[in-house]
Every structure is written in C-alpha cells, then in structure tokens.
Design a protein around this motif. Sequence first.
Motif, PDB file in Angstrom:
ATOM      1  N   ASP A  20      50.946 -21.877 -19.091  1.00 44.86           N
ATOM      2  CA  ASP A  20      51.221 -22.142 -17.526  1.00 44.86           C
ATOM      3  C   ASP A  20      51.423 -20.956 -16.917  1.00 44.86           C
ATOM      4  N   PHE A  21      50.603 -20.503 -16.040  1.00 45.63           N
ATOM      5  CA  PHE A  21      50.656 -19.062 -15.219  1.00 45.63           C
ATOM      6  C   PHE A  21      50.346 -19.297 -13.853  1.00 45.63           C
ATOM      7  N   SER A  22      51.081 -18.976 -12.984  1.00 44.68           N
ATOM      8  CA  SER A  22      50.496 -18.656 -11.385  1.00 44.68           C
ATOM      9  C   SER A  22      50.820 -17.384 -10.918  1.00 44.68           C
ATOM     10  N   THR A  23      50.205 -17.175  -9.720  1.00 38.54           N
ATOM     11  CA  THR A  23      50.656 -15.931  -9.061  1.00 38.54           C
ATOM     12  C   THR A  23      51.026 -16.005  -7.655  1.00 38.54           C
ATOM     13  N   VAL A  24      51.774 -14.946  -7.072  1.00 41.06           N
ATOM     14  CA  VAL A  24      51.836 -15.238  -5.601  1.00 41.06           C
ATOM     15  C   VAL A  24      51.279 -13.833  -5.138  1.00 41.06           C
ATOM     16  N   PRO A  25      50.511 -14.029  -4.065  1.00 41.04           N
ATOM     17  CA  PRO A  25      49.849 -12.907  -3.344  1.00 41.04           C
ATOM     18  C   PRO A  25      50.743 -11.860  -2.474  1.00 41.04           C
ATOM     19  N   LEU A  26      50.413 -10.713  -2.615  1.00 42.71           N
ATOM     20  CA  LEU A  26      50.706  -9.758  -1.706  1.00 42.71           C
ATOM     21  C   LEU A  26      49.784  -9.652  -0.567  1.00 42.71           C
ATOM     22  N   LYS A  27      50.119  -9.086   0.630  1.00 47.48           N
ATOM     23  CA  LYS A  27      48.936  -9.279   1.726  1.00 47.48           C
ATOM     24  C   LYS A  27      48.839  -7.752   2.124  1.00 47.48           C
ATOM     25  N   ILE A  28      47.635  -7.624   2.404  1.00 44.79           N
ATOM     26  CA  ILE A  28      47.229  -6.315   3.011  1.00 44.79           C
ATOM     27  C   ILE A  28      46.936  -6.634   4.771  1.00 44.79           C
ATOM     28  N   ARG A  29      47.228  -5.652   5.699  1.00 42.30           N
ATOM     29  CA  ARG A  29      46.794  -6.160   7.100  1.00 42.30           C
ATOM     30  C   ARG A  29      46.670  -5.037   7.913  1.00 42.30           C
ATOM     31  N   THR A  30      45.619  -5.272   8.897  1.00 36.88           N
ATOM     32  CA  THR A  30      45.202  -4.180   9.883  1.00 36.88           C
ATOM     33  C   THR A  30      45.758  -5.030  11.166  1.00 36.88           C
ATOM     34  N   GLU A  31      45.759  -4.300  12.541  1.00 41.47           N
ATOM     35  CA  GLU A  31      45.904  -5.143  13.792  1.00 41.47           C
ATOM     36  C   GLU A  31      45.199  -6.357  13.793  1.00 41.47           C
ATOM     37  N   HIS A  32      44.021  -6.215  12.852  1.00 39.17           N
ATOM     38  CA  HIS A  32      42.767  -7.407  13.411  1.00 39.17           C
ATOM     39  C   HIS A  32      42.750  -8.339  12.368  1.00 39.17           C
ATOM     40  N   LYS A  33      43.227  -8.199  11.092  1.00 37.60           N
ATOM     41  CA  LYS A  33      43.016  -9.203  10.008  1.00 37.60           C
ATOM     42  C   LYS A  33      43.971  -8.947   8.961  1.00 37.60           C
ATOM     43  N   GLU A  34      44.124 -10.018   8.275  1.00 41.19           N
ATOM     44  CA  GLU A  34      44.855 -10.040   7.143  1.00 41.19           C
ATOM     45  C   GLU A  34      44.117 -10.522   6.024  1.00 41.19           C
ATOM     46  N   TYR A  35      44.540  -9.727   4.860  1.00 41.33           N
ATOM     47  CA  TYR A  35      43.851  -9.860   3.654  1.00 41.33           C
ATOM     48  C   TYR A  35      44.731 -10.442   2.406  1.00 41.33           C
ATOM     49  N   VAL A  36      44.578 -11.709   2.116  1.00 37.95           N
ATOM     50  CA  VAL A  36      45.666 -12.205   1.155  1.00 37.95           C
ATOM     51  C   VAL A  36      45.247 -11.815  -0.147  1.00 37.95           C
ATOM     52  N   ASP A  37      45.894 -11.338  -1.120  1.00 35.15           N
ATOM     53  CA  ASP A  37      45.318 -10.930  -2.472  1.00 35.15           C
ATOM     54  C   ASP A  37      45.453 -12.247  -3.409  1.00 35.15           C
ATOM     55  N   THR A  38      44.151 -12.847  -3.212  1.00 33.93           N
ATOM     56  CA  THR A  38      44.070 -14.145  -4.128  1.00 33.93           C
ATOM     57  C   THR A  38      42.335 -13.641  -4.618  1.00 33.93           C
ATOM     58  N   GLN A  40      39.865 -15.084  -4.202  1.00 37.11           N
ATOM     59  CA  GLN A  40      38.681 -15.118  -3.453  1.00 37.11           C
ATOM     60  C   GLN A  40      38.583 -13.922  -2.418  1.00 37.11           C
ATOM     61  N   LEU A  41      39.530 -13.024  -2.518  1.00 45.98           N
ATOM     62  CA  LEU A  41      39.556 -12.066  -1.631  1.00 45.98           C
ATOM     63  C   LEU A  41      38.199 -10.933  -2.211  1.00 45.98           C
ATOM     64  N   ASP A  42      37.350 -10.785  -1.056  1.00 44.91           N
ATOM     65  CA  ASP A  42      36.051  -9.873  -1.360  1.00 44.91           C
ATOM     66  C   ASP A  42      36.696  -8.342  -1.169  1.00 44.91           C
ATOM     67  N   ILE A  43      36.784  -7.617  -2.372  1.00 45.20           N
ATOM     68  CA  ILE A  43      37.467  -6.327  -2.455  1.00 45.20           C
ATOM     69  C   ILE A  43      36.442  -5.365  -1.846  1.00 45.20           C
ATOM     70  N   HIS A  44      35.037  -5.604  -2.145  1.00 46.42           N
ATOM     71  CA  HIS A  44      34.088  -4.720  -1.305  1.00 46.42           C
ATOM     72  C   HIS A  44      34.201  -4.730   0.058  1.00 46.42           C
ATOM     73  N   GLU A  45      34.319  -5.832   0.671  1.00 49.82           N
ATOM     74  CA  GLU A  45      34.314  -6.085   1.993  1.00 49.82           C
ATOM     75  C   GLU A  45      35.328  -5.356   2.615  1.00 49.82           C
ATOM     76  N   MET A  46      36.791  -5.640   1.768  1.00 43.46           N
ATOM     77  CA  MET A  46      38.079  -5.302   2.504  1.00 43.46           C
ATOM     78  C   MET A  46      37.810  -3.526   2.467  1.00 43.46           C
ATOM     79  N   ILE A  47      37.302  -2.929   1.293  1.00 44.51           N
ATOM     80  CA  ILE A  47      37.532  -1.278   1.306  1.00 44.51           C
ATOM     81  C   ILE A  47      36.430  -1.175   2.537  1.00 44.51           C
ATOM     82  N   GLU A  48      35.288  -1.738   2.537  1.00 43.32           N
ATOM     83  CA  GLU A  48      34.419  -1.258   3.767  1.00 43.32           C
ATOM     84  C   GLU A  48      35.153  -1.509   5.114  1.00 43.32           C
ATOM     85  N   ASP A  49      35.699  -2.615   5.396  1.00 44.71           N
ATOM     86  CA  ASP A  49      36.497  -2.774   6.721  1.00 44.71           C
ATOM     87  C   ASP A  49      37.319  -1.759   6.691  1.00 44.71           C
TER      88      ASP A  49
END
Length: 277
Positions: A20-38, A40-49
């Motif tokens: 039984d394993f689960s995770t809790v996300p850290l978050k990355i944010r800018t003034e415009h957007k929050e990226y929740v580390d799950t 589903q997060l698109d890493i390519h898109e986050m790095i480009e943004d």
Amino acid sequence: MKYKIVADSSANFFKLPGVDFSTVPLKIRTEHKEYVDTPQLDIHEMIEDLKKHKGQSSTSCPNVFEWMEALNGAENIFAVTITSNLSGSYSSAVQAGEEYMNEHEGANVFVVDSLSTGTEMQLIIEKLKEYIAEEFSFEKIREKIQEYQKHTHLLFSLQSLTNLARNGRVNPAVAKLAGVLGIRVVGKASDEGTLKPLHKCRGERKSLETIAEEMKKHGFMGGKVRISHCLNLDSAMQLKDIILKDFPSSDIGIENCSGLCSYYAEKGGLLVGYEGA
Ligand code: X90
C-alpha cells in the motif's frame, strides 16, 4: 496489522506494486500558474513555461492536512520525506503523524527524514517494502531502515543551479560555478541533508565519469543504483553503462524526475542514489 508507505513527490514515483503506497505532492508556482507534482503533471510543458516566464517562481511542501489524508487507512505507517534541511515537508509529516496517532488508537507512524531526495528516497522506500514483505515488526523495520539509510547516498550533476539559488536552497556563489555553458556541477547530499558541491566538470561525459569515481570512493561495490533525470535519458543510460563496465552485477534503474526535482535539478540534471559503505 496493515502497513503503508507514504512519500512526498520528491521521490519521483507514484506507484509501488505489492504494497500500500501513496504520495503527497509538492507544488511549484509562478504568479500565473500552479503545478501540482502528480503523475498527470506534464514536465516538458512545465519546463518550457518556466523558460519563458520572466518573473519569480517558487515551491511549497505538503501541509499537515495533506499528510494526514495520505496516512489514512493503515495502522503501521512509514512516511518518507525530502531532507528537513531544505523543506518543511518533514515537519508537516511529523505533526500529521502525531495527530494521526492521537486520533487512531494503536496506530504507529514513523517519519523518515531522508536527509536527501529523489532516488535516495527511492532506495529507502524500496527497502521498506522488502522489510514489510518479510513481515518484520514495526519496531524492527524502524531500526533497520535507520541503519540502511547510513549506507545510501545521493550524487547529482546539474547544468544550472538557478532555481536552487533563487529560492535560497544554495549559496549564489555556488550557483555561479555552473553559470558557464558546458560546465556541470557534480555534488552530493551532505550528512546534514544539504547540497554539497564537489566538482566542476567540463562536458557531460566528464561529469558522468566523475559520478562513477565518487561512487567508488564512497564504497559502491555493485549494489543498487537508481538514476533519475530531467529530460536527459541519454546521459542516464551512459552512466548506467559506465557503472556496469566496472560492476556488471549492479542493479540499476532509471526514472524520470517528477515536478519538484525537475524544477530544482533543471533540464539535463541527474540524481543518482546508490548503496555504498
Ligand atoms: O519545501 C519545498 O518547497 C521544497 C524545497 C526543495 C529544495 C531542494 C530540492 C532539491 C532537488 C536537486 C539536486 C539534489 C540535491 C540534494 C540535496 C540534499 C534536487
């Protein structure tokens, strides 16, 4: 007694079959957007943004409530966090553990401060899974995992330390070491759980050889290695080959960095967790 392992998302993986394993996300944010580390997060898109983004960016750790939710559903729980020296994740998890034990009579929660992150956390979590499968008692696992932790290490190779410096996780003078094109900083997680630069390497190949040398210096003799990379599978595979040349029986796994580690390790970054002396 039901066992569970919970980790924050800096471990870079979200599934662990057989326990039984689960995770809790850290978050990355800018003034415009929050990226929740799950997952589903698109890493390519986050790095480009982030490359296009001119303003500030930052990260935040899971709060007590988020940890509490993740602990739910078991009596014997091991939580594994990113180093308490660079993040509040550990102290949130400890508070959540205390509250959880108050609310659930007979429950046991032990929080492991990895004093590291990424693939060293992965080694700790994989070992916890083995101990649980061996049906050791909670107390015994707690002792054994603290012993195991003394023999795991983390090395990294970074092309840029800009986000680490901007967020106060590394001295700006250290970040400047990597400022020149083609230079990589190879370093390790210190015993206190901070970033310790060791070498300035010219070129990717040199940085990989330096990592392999450092591993040997710290007692690597062909045990487990877990490599995670930020959009740099090529280097991760090259490093795997270098290690296998000297230690053909090593057990080496390669993963993508998830959100938090991608943000700080930045494009090209590698994290190498291994079993040493
Ligand atoms: O709480 C938060 O906002 C998270 C802060 C995390 C800061 C450090 C993340 C490091 C990620 C970089 C290379 C490995 C460094 C190892 C140091 C122990 C990966």
